[in-house]
Design a protein around this motif. Structure first.
Motif, short mmCIF file in Angstrom:
data_model
loop_
_atom_site.label_atom_id
_atom_site.label_comp_id
_atom_site.label_asym_id
_atom_site.label_seq_id
_atom_site.Cartn_x
_atom_site.Cartn_y
_atom_site.Cartn_z
N GLU A 97 33.06 -34.58 12.67
CA GLU A 97 31.86 -34.71 13.43
C GLU A 97 32.19 -34.90 14.96
OE1 GLU A 97 28.80 -34.15 12.54
OE2 GLU A 97 29.40 -33.45 10.67
N MET A 98 33.40 -35.83 15.24
CA MET A 98 33.57 -36.17 16.62
C MET A 98 34.01 -34.90 17.25
SD MET A 98 34.49 -39.84 17.02
CE MET A 98 36.21 -39.98 17.56
N VAL A 99 34.80 -34.11 16.49
CA VAL A 99 35.38 -32.84 17.18
C VAL A 99 34.22 -31.87 17.52
CG1 VAL A 99 36.52 -30.60 16.81
CG2 VAL A 99 37.70 -32.83 16.04
N ASP A 100 33.00 -32.01 16.59
CA ASP A 100 31.85 -31.21 16.91
C ASP A 100 31.15 -31.57 17.87
OD1 ASP A 100 32.39 -29.64 14.49
OD2 ASP A 100 30.67 -29.96 13.41
N TYR A 101 30.82 -33.02 18.08
CA TYR A 101 30.25 -33.41 19.23
C TYR A 101 30.76 -33.13 20.40
CZ TYR A 101 26.40 -36.55 16.55
OH TYR A 101 25.50 -36.71 15.87
N PHE A 102 32.17 -33.45 20.49
CA PHE A 102 32.61 -33.31 21.90
C PHE A 102 32.84 -31.98 22.22
CE2 PHE A 102 34.00 -37.86 20.86
CZ PHE A 102 33.64 -38.22 22.12
N GLY A 103 32.76 -31.10 21.18
CA GLY A 103 32.97 -29.70 21.48
C GLY A 103 31.80 -28.89 21.68
N SER A 104 30.42 -29.65 21.57
CA SER A 104 29.36 -28.88 21.42
C SER A 104 28.79 -28.82 22.94
CB SER A 104 28.04 -29.53 20.83
OG SER A 104 28.08 -30.89 21.23
N LYS A 105 27.95 -27.80 23.25
CA LYS A 105 27.12 -27.56 24.46
C LYS A 105 26.33 -28.66 24.71
CE LYS A 105 26.99 -22.45 24.51
NZ LYS A 105 26.95 -21.64 23.01
N ARG A 106 25.64 -29.08 23.61
CA ARG A 106 24.74 -30.25 23.87
C ARG A 106 25.62 -31.39 24.62
NH1 ARG A 106 22.59 -32.34 18.23
NH2 ARG A 106 22.50 -30.18 17.85
N PHE A 107 26.57 -31.85 24.18
CA PHE A 107 27.28 -32.87 24.91
C PHE A 107 27.92 -32.52 26.22
CE2 PHE A 107 31.33 -34.75 25.67
CZ PHE A 107 31.14 -36.01 25.57
N LEU A 108 28.12 -31.24 26.38
CA LEU A 108 28.68 -30.79 27.77
C LEU A 108 27.52 -31.00 28.71
CD1 LEU A 108 31.27 -29.59 28.79
CD2 LEU A 108 30.02 -27.55 28.88
N ILE A 109 26.31 -30.71 28.31
CA ILE A 109 25.32 -30.88 29.28
C ILE A 109 24.91 -32.17 29.51
CG2 ILE A 109 22.86 -30.17 29.38
CD1 ILE A 109 23.51 -27.55 27.75
#
Ligand SMILES: Nc1ncnc2c1ncn2[C@@H]1O[C@H](COP(=O)(O)OP(=O)(O)OP(=O)(O)O)[C@@H](O)[C@H]1O
Ligand SMILES: [Mg+2]
Lengths: 312, 310
Positions: free
Chosen positions: A11-23
């Motif tokens: 989940e951490m990898v997902d969050y940090f890799g997501s566009k959502r997080f980037l934005i």
């Protein structure tokens, strides 16, 4: 225990890799930089801040037409939490991955614990970045290093921010469990946000004025009662709780909330409080905020453990 | 003898609606059991209860002796499950998705790579192993789903409609794969489906589910007999010409119930296989049979017939 580490990591990898997080991350960094920059352009507004707490001014002073950083956190922080949480479970459901994961030998709570902890970690990292940016720019502008008292106050405020946004994260997760459809979950989340950061203030005012109307000539008792009612209603709003914590922690001169009878403070020297004393003032609010987050998570937990795992 | 799956009077009620209503189910080790029934019969709900993914309203279910409701972890350790609508993490590749599953199963990393490669080649996805699952077609996803059930080296595999939405060639591959799972690895298989001709080919035993319980159970032949038994058999004959008295003399044969005539085709329903007697009667009346067929009931017909009669 089974599986939680694996899920948390993914989940951490997902969050940090997501566009959502980037934005979100870009928005947050820009906010941090602009807040700090504007404050540094407007050092005049720091006049009321005692000399040894100048650095705190970067968090509380509102420069020109822009609101302060604390306002940003209390108003937009909820959105960060909700955005990270609103599709936590409903997204897995609609993608059909929930059946895949939960038909493996992992405890069912590992999924929701993993998601919550990963979300919390994401929030913590985001806030560390923005706090460091503001601190760095602040120190650079002021030209002297911070003292321990300032750093610990900012640390406490940081903690409160993470818990506050963590509450909204767990609320988002709760909706993602209660609603099968991600869109319902998103809509309800937005409604809660508007209600708790906006309408509740109006409601509190209306109710307080109904019960204890403040006219042109009123006794201090009525004013105090009006204020007490308002505060009582606001206590159910995490935003209001957080505002009070922020105010007390970042303003060492704040001694009490609500209506203060001038007689109570006459003769007191306006010396700043110590951090311990400031914390004493907002202790109930702090506990309340942590409790709200935990209650919200506990409800999600109970509901989820009893739910049927069927992909749609 | 120990059953692989044993359900006793399993019930599940959703807001007053009985989805599963007194299901008794027993599956032997190493057999392929087909779960057949129309939409809403309660197949998926039963499967969810087998895996502890939903709680029974009453009754109990055991898998390899483990109670699925109280000890779902043990059940899931040895059971592979292919859900109705399988989904994978779309931004992970097929291989990464499988690796994630091995991690959830606590399989050590040293072992997992080899296992993943093996199952990928078994289902024929080695070539696209590094493609993101989000770009997979329905058939590829289904095969990846089969790989996901196999990678944990299960003793029981539960497949909920494994051939849904797959083209004929894909169906063939999946059916062969299922047979292979049983024959090579001695895996017990529970399979739910609407597609009876497929089930008929690979299942050792079938159970027809209707309104939340198994109404008929046994091998394909046994089930056919149970439903068609009262109906007897049917013989279809094409005669060279319809001579006078032909129909009457056939009707007089003991065991013949009735005859339908269309053109020079006769559909004769009788208690047992009376081809010899019928052909004798035809020859005696001065004509000869051009075509002789006994009706072999397919599961399809059995099934359609069973549900039409309700
Ligand atoms: N969460 C739920 N709430 C209420 N009713 C439900 C729920 N899930 C299933 N049902 C009902 O239970 C019955 C059995 O559903 P189930 O999914 O087990 O059928 P099925 O045999 O798998 O059908 P299909 O062949 O369509 O997959 C249906 O009538 C369905 O409407
Ligand atoms: Mg189903």
């Amino acid at each position: 225990m089974s599986g939680i580490r694996v899920i948390l990591w993914k989940e951490m990898v997902d969050y940090f890799g997501s566009k959502r997080f980037l934005i979100l991350f870009i928005i947050i960094c820009l906010t941090g930089i602009s807040v700090a920059y504007l404050a540094s352009q407007n050092l005049g507004s720091f006049a009321h801040i005692p000399g040894e707490f100048l650095l705190l001014g970067f968090f509380i002073s509102s420069a020109g037409s822009l609101p302060s950083f604390t306002f940003f956190v209390s108003f937009f922080g909820p959105l960060i939490g909700l955005i990270l949480g609103f599709d936590a479970i409903s997204g897995e459901r609609s993608r059909g991955t929930i059946s895949m994961v939960l038909s493996q030998p992992v405890f069912r709570d590992s999924l929701i614990n993993g998601k919550f902890l990963a979300g919390l970690a994401t929030i913590a990292v985001m806030f560390v970045s923005i706090f460091l940016i503001i601190l760095g720019l602040g120190i650079w502008t002021l030209g002297f290093s911070p003292n321990l008292e300032e750093i610990s106050r900012i640390g406490v405020y940081y903690l409160a921010s993470v818990v506050y946004v963590g509450f909204w994260l767990s609320l988002g997760i709760l909706f993602s469990i209660l609603f099968r459809r991600t869109s319902s979950s998103a809509l309800t989340s937005i409604m809660m946000w508007i209600f708790f950061t906006f309408f509740i203030y109006m409601i509190a005012n209306v109710v307080a004025d109904q019960i204890a109307p403040v006219a042109a000539v009123t006794t201090p008792e009525v004013v105090a009662k009006n204020e007490a009612i308002r505060r009582m209603i606001l206590r159910i709003s995490p935003a209001a709780l957080f505002d009070q914590i922020a105010t007390a922690v970042l303003n060492p001169s704040v001694r009490a909330f609500g209506f203060i009878n001038p007689a109570q403070i006459s003769g007191l020297l306006p010396t700043p409080l110590s951090l311990g004393q400031s914390l004493m003032i907002v202790w109930p609010e702090f506990v309340g905020l942590v409790a709200l987050m935990l209650i919200c998570f506990a409800v999600s937990y109970v509901v989820f453990m009893r739910q049927e795992i069927r992909s749609l | 003898m120990e059953w692989v799956v044993e359900a006793n009077q399993l019930k599940k009620v959703y807001n007053g609606v009985k989805a599963v209503d007194g299901m008794d189910l027993r599956i032997k080790e190493g057999e392929i059991f087909g779960f057949l029934g129309p939409n809403g019969a309660g197949k998926t709900t039963t499967i969810l209860m087998l895996l502890g993914l939903t709680e029974p309203t009453s009754g109990e279910v055991k898998v390899f002796g483990y109670n699925s409701t109280k000890n779902p972890l043990e059940v899931k350790r040895i059971t592979g499950y292919l859900p109705e609508n399988i989904g994978f993490y779309e931004d992970l590749t097929a291989r990464e998705n499988l690796i994630y599953i091995t991690k959830l199963n606590g399989i050590p990393p040293s072992e997992s790579a080899a296992r993943v490669e093996e199952v990928l080649s078994v289902v024929g996805l080695s070539e696209v192993a590094d493609k993101e699952a989000g770009k997979f077609s329905r058939g590829m996803l289904q095969r990846l789903g089969m790989a996901a059930t196999l990678v944990k080296q299960p003793k029981l595999v539960i497949l909920d409609e494994p051939t849904l939405g797959i083209d004929p060639e894909g169906v063939e591959q999946i059916l062969n794969l299922i047979r292979k799972m049983k024959e090579e690895k001695n895996i017990t298989i529970l399979l739910s489906s609407h597609f009876l001709h497929q089930v008929q080919r690979i299942c050792d035993r079938i159970g027809i589910v209707s309104q939340g319980k198994i109404v008929i159970e046994g091998s394909v032949d046994e089930v056919g007999e149970k439903i068609m038994g009262e109906g007897g058999t049917q013989i279809q004959v094409q005669v060279s010409q319809l001579t006078p008295g032909l129909l009457d003399s056939i009707k007089e044969i003991e065991g013949v119930r009735d005859i339908d005539v269309s053109g020079n085709f006769l559909n004769i329903r009788c208690d047992r296989d009376l081809r010899l007697e019928v052909s004798r009667a035809i020859v005696e009346k001065g004509c000869f049979p051009l075509l002789f067929k006994t009706q072999d009931y397919t599961l399809e017909e059995i099934y359609v017939r069973y549900f039409r009669e309700r």
